[in-house]
Scaffold this active site. Structure first.
Site, PDB file in Angstrom:
ATOM      1  N   GLU A 192      -2.692  -4.983 -14.308  1.00  0.00           N
ATOM      2  CA  GLU A 192      -1.314  -5.186 -14.741  1.00  0.00           C
ATOM      3  C   GLU A 192      -1.192  -5.581 -16.201  1.00  0.00           C
ATOM      4  O   GLU A 192      -0.613  -6.604 -16.557  1.00  0.00           O
ATOM      5  CB  GLU A 192      -0.601  -6.218 -13.838  1.00  0.00           C
TER       6      GLU A 192
ATOM      7  N   LYS B  81      -4.710  -6.780  -5.301  1.00  0.00           N
ATOM      8  CA  LYS B  81      -4.150  -8.113  -5.584  1.00  0.00           C
ATOM      9  C   LYS B  81      -4.269  -8.941  -4.323  1.00  0.00           C
ATOM     10  O   LYS B  81      -3.721  -8.571  -3.278  1.00  0.00           O
ATOM     11  CB  LYS B  81      -2.678  -8.004  -5.964  1.00  0.00           C
TER      12      LYS B  81
ATOM     13  N   HIS C 291      11.277 -10.066   2.268  1.00  0.00           N
ATOM     14  CA  HIS C 291      11.006  -9.540   0.926  1.00  0.00           C
ATOM     15  C   HIS C 291      11.669  -8.168   0.731  1.00  0.00           C
ATOM     16  O   HIS C 291      12.334  -7.925  -0.281  1.00  0.00           O
ATOM     17  CB  HIS C 291       9.494  -9.455   0.715  1.00  0.00           C
TER      18      HIS C 291
ATOM     19  N   ASN D 183       7.232  -3.221  -9.924  1.00  0.00           N
ATOM     20  CA  ASN D 183       8.130  -4.358  -9.742  1.00  0.00           C
ATOM     21  C   ASN D 183       9.597  -3.983  -9.893  1.00  0.00           C
ATOM     22  O   ASN D 183      10.448  -4.858 -10.056  1.00  0.00           O
ATOM     23  CB  ASN D 183       7.789  -5.470 -10.746  1.00  0.00           C
TER      24      ASN D 183
ATOM     25  N   HIS E  96      12.306  -6.124  -8.416  1.00  0.00           N
ATOM     26  CA  HIS E  96      11.648  -7.344  -7.953  1.00  0.00           C
ATOM     27  C   HIS E  96      12.045  -8.585  -8.740  1.00  0.00           C
ATOM     28  O   HIS E  96      11.889  -9.697  -8.243  1.00  0.00           O
ATOM     29  CB  HIS E  96      10.124  -7.175  -7.978  1.00  0.00           C
TER      30      HIS E  96
ATOM     31  N   ARG F 119       1.458  -0.912 -14.476  1.00  0.00           N
ATOM     32  CA  ARG F 119       1.570  -1.433 -13.104  1.00  0.00           C
ATOM     33  C   ARG F 119       2.889  -2.181 -12.889  1.00  0.00           C
ATOM     34  O   ARG F 119       3.358  -2.310 -11.763  1.00  0.00           O
ATOM     35  CB  ARG F 119       0.357  -2.321 -12.774  1.00  0.00           C
TER      36      ARG F 119
HETATM   37  N1  LIG Z   1      -1.058  -7.873  -2.669  1.00  0.00           N
HETATM   38  C1  LIG Z   1      -0.025  -7.151  -3.008  1.00  0.00           C
HETATM   39  O1  LIG Z   1      -0.095  -6.257  -3.858  1.00  0.00           O
HETATM   40  C2  LIG Z   1       1.267  -7.382  -2.311  1.00  0.00           C
HETATM   41  C3  LIG Z   1       2.328  -6.487  -2.452  1.00  0.00           C
HETATM   42  C4  LIG Z   1       3.484  -6.705  -1.736  1.00  0.00           C
HETATM   43  C5  LIG Z   1       3.596  -7.802  -0.899  1.00  0.00           C
HETATM   44  N2  LIG Z   1       2.555  -8.679  -0.793  1.00  0.00           N
HETATM   45  C6  LIG Z   1       2.629  -9.841   0.119  1.00  0.00           C
HETATM   46  O2  LIG Z   1       2.765  -9.362   1.438  1.00  0.00           O
HETATM   47  C7  LIG Z   1       3.390 -10.371   2.226  1.00  0.00           C
HETATM   48  C8  LIG Z   1       4.421  -9.716   3.115  1.00  0.00           C
HETATM   49  O3  LIG Z   1       3.789  -8.782   3.951  1.00  0.00           O
HETATM   50  P1  LIG Z   1       4.464  -8.279   5.309  1.00  0.00           P
HETATM   51  O4  LIG Z   1       5.856  -7.893   5.036  1.00  0.00           O
HETATM   52  O5  LIG Z   1       3.534  -7.327   5.912  1.00  0.00           O
HETATM   53  O6  LIG Z   1       4.602  -9.647   6.141  1.00  0.00           O
HETATM   54  P2  LIG Z   1       3.708 -10.306   7.312  1.00  0.00           P
HETATM   55  O7  LIG Z   1       2.279 -10.112   7.093  1.00  0.00           O
HETATM   56  O8  LIG Z   1       4.227 -11.693   7.438  1.00  0.00           O
HETATM   57  O9  LIG Z   1       4.151  -9.476   8.596  1.00  0.00           O
HETATM   58  C9  LIG Z   1       5.492  -9.525   9.025  1.00  0.00           C
HETATM   59  C10 LIG Z   1       5.599  -9.984  10.489  1.00  0.00           C
HETATM   60  O10 LIG Z   1       5.212  -8.903  11.335  1.00  0.00           O
HETATM   61  C11 LIG Z   1       4.172  -9.320  12.234  1.00  0.00           C
HETATM   62  N3  LIG Z   1       3.372  -8.142  12.473  1.00  0.00           N
HETATM   63  C12 LIG Z   1       2.502  -7.554  11.630  1.00  0.00           C
HETATM   64  N4  LIG Z   1       2.066  -6.386  12.122  1.00  0.00           N
HETATM   65  C13 LIG Z   1       2.653  -6.244  13.334  1.00  0.00           C
HETATM   66  C14 LIG Z   1       2.604  -5.230  14.314  1.00  0.00           C
HETATM   67  N5  LIG Z   1       1.901  -4.108  14.123  1.00  0.00           N
HETATM   68  N6  LIG Z   1       3.311  -5.407  15.450  1.00  0.00           N
HETATM   69  C15 LIG Z   1       4.082  -6.530  15.617  1.00  0.00           C
HETATM   70  N7  LIG Z   1       4.191  -7.505  14.697  1.00  0.00           N
HETATM   71  C16 LIG Z   1       3.489  -7.359  13.565  1.00  0.00           C
HETATM   72  C17 LIG Z   1       3.513 -10.459  11.528  1.00  0.00           C
HETATM   73  O11 LIG Z   1       2.850 -11.308  12.419  1.00  0.00           O
HETATM   74  C18 LIG Z   1       4.693 -11.136  10.841  1.00  0.00           C
HETATM   75  O12 LIG Z   1       5.369 -11.950  11.764  1.00  0.00           O
HETATM   76  C19 LIG Z   1       3.957 -11.380   1.262  1.00  0.00           C
HETATM   77  O13 LIG Z   1       3.169 -12.538   1.308  1.00  0.00           O
HETATM   78  C20 LIG Z   1       3.830 -10.707  -0.090  1.00  0.00           C
HETATM   79  O14 LIG Z   1       3.629 -11.623  -1.147  1.00  0.00           O
HETATM   80  C21 LIG Z   1       1.406  -8.480  -1.471  1.00  0.00           C
HETATM   81 ZN   LIG Z   2       7.501  -5.789  -3.124  1.00  0.00          ZN
END
Ligand SMILES: NC(=O)c1ccc[n+]([C@@H]2O[C@H](COP(=O)([O-])OP(=O)(O)OC[C@H]3O[C@@H](n4cnc5c(N)ncnc54)[C@H](O)[C@@H]3O)[C@@H](O)[C@H]2O)c1
Ligand SMILES: [Zn+2]
Length: 366
Positions: free
Chosen positions: A237, A143, A265, A245, A248, A241
């Site tokens: 989905e 996704k 999140h 959620n 969620h 799948r």
């Molecule tokens: N595609 C999918 O199936 C799916 C599933 C769940 C969530 N998502 C998406 O994922 C996003 C959230 O992802 P996330 O929680 O990884 O957030 P993010 O990518 O914003 O990372 C969180 C924070 O950590 C920092 N960061 C990342 N890796 C780091 C590291 N190794 N060391 C220090 N800092 C680091 C980033 O710069 C950011 O400030 C949302 O947009 C959500 O919609 C997508």
């Molecule tokens: Zn999630």
């Protein structure tokens, strides 16, 4: 190193999990037969830490790479950033055989994956997730997409990566709050699919909170296996799948009414999963003991499990659930647990029960 396969016919790929894997990025890409040049898309927190190592590894594999750094944070998941990425890819003359490496958390993965899915009608891409959430969830399953003003993830595609490389070493620099938020998705896998994983988490949580490499490797690999198994059965989905959620519906609504500011999140779905467990007890007869174990594990992980909402906030929360994009025909359907390790999707919850659980949350759950 652990290897988890995502079996999707000619779109199959491997998830590699281990410490220090970033150094092997170039070799792994070469093994896949990827060719010519690539662009690394990363963010302003991750690029300064890991982009150089990624570029050197790519060089050793025979690839020239260019680095595109986007601002850190959810706002980068926008069509505006997509446009800047396209412009830079075109300026660097990346072509059909070039590929993209997503180096970062879920934001970078979703954004870079969407850019890869659409630039020149699709070029190959590899995921190098650097948050716990991205390693166990967003980098696997294809996704990809960006947000609109009207809502999150409203534009996107199903587009599988060619490789997912989880270097557990990159988690060392992840802020504790982000790490705990990732644990909310880890615990979710136990609840929805694997009672043994849930028990393991109850037992090994202190080790996990210390980011112990061996424990992390085993847990991340198990989560990826579960996600791969669910995605294999239902890539786009249509049904199963949906179990991913769990928690969620309420979690997304909480994020929306707090304008994506107050909760990460993982924190919102921690509250959402505990509320879903309470609903599960009411509707599917989940044992009260199991509700308590679920709430307890989130609490021990340092995650919030309840909120105190004013009557007007409660109304807004219920309204936000109706707007969730997973709603079809105006009816909110829930994923609910029959027991730990076994959930059912498409569950209707009478409005009065939902209202009661939301109203009584602070007293029923702490
Ligand atoms: N595609 C999918 O199936 C799916 C599933 C769940 C969530 N998502 C998406 O994922 C996003 C959230 O992802 P996330 O929680 O990884 O957030 P993010 O990518 O914003 O990372 C969180 C924070 O950590 C920092 N960061 C990342 N890796 C780091 C590291 N190794 N060391 C220090 N800092 C680091 C980033 O710069 C950011 O400030 C949302 O947009 C959500 O919609 C997508
Ligand atoms: Zn999630």
């Amino acid at each position: 190193m652990r290897n988890v396969k995502v079996p999707l016919g000619n779109r199959s790929y491997d998830i590699k999990i281990g410490t220090g894997l970033l150094a092997r990025l170039g070799n792994e890409c070469a093994r896949l037969g990827l060719q010519s040049r690539c662009a690394i898309i990363s963010d302003s927190n991750v690029a300064p830490r890991y982009a150089r190592a990624a570029q050197q590894a790519l060089k050793r594999g025979g690839f020239d790479s260019t680095l595109i750094t986007v601002p850190a944070g959810e706002t980068a998941k926008s069509l505006k950033t997509v446009q800047t990425c396209y412009d830079q890819l075109a300026a660097q003359r990346l072509e059909r055989r070039s590929f993209i490496v997503a180096l970062g958390g879920g934001v970078v993965g979703d954004l870079a994956g969407f850019v890869a899915a659409t630039y020149l009608r699709g070029i190959a891409f590899a995921q190098v997730p650097t948050t716990l959430l991205a390693q166990v969830d967003s980098s696997v399953g294809g996704k990809v997409g960006v947000n609109l003003r009207a809502g999150k993830n409203l534009v996107g595609a199903f587009y599988q990566p060619r490789l997912v490389l989880c270097d557990l070493g990159t988690l060392a620099s992840l802020p504790m709050r982000e790490y705990r938020a990732g644990l909310a998705e880890v615990i979710k896998y136990g609840i929805i699919y694997d009672a043994a994983l849930f028990r393991r988490l109850e037992r090994d949580l202190p080790r996990l909170l210390r980011r112990d490499a061996e424990t992390l490797a085993a847990v991340v690999a198990r989560c990826c296996q579960i996600k791969a198994e669910v995605v294999r059965q239902d890539e786009t989905e249509g049904g199963l799948r949906a179990i991913l959620n769990f928690g969620h519906t309420i979690g997304h609504a909480l994020e929306a009414i707090s304008h994506y500011g107050r909760y990460l999140h993982g924190e919102a779905i921690s509250i959402g999963q505990v509320a879903a467990a309470v609903l599960s007890a009411r509707i599917l007869g989940l044992a009260e003991d199991d509700v308590a174990r679920i709430a307890d594990l989130f609490r021990r992980a340092g995650l919030p499990t309840a909120i105190r909402l004013s009557p007007s906030q409660q109304k807004r929360l219920l309204a936000a659930m109706q707007l969730d994009k997973k709603v079809t025909g105006g009816e909110v359907k829930f994923v609910l647990a029959r027991r730990i390790g076994k959930v059912e999707y498409g569950q209707k919850v009478p409005a009065n029960v939902l209202g009661e659980v939301i109203n009584h949350q602070p007293s029923t759950i702490h």
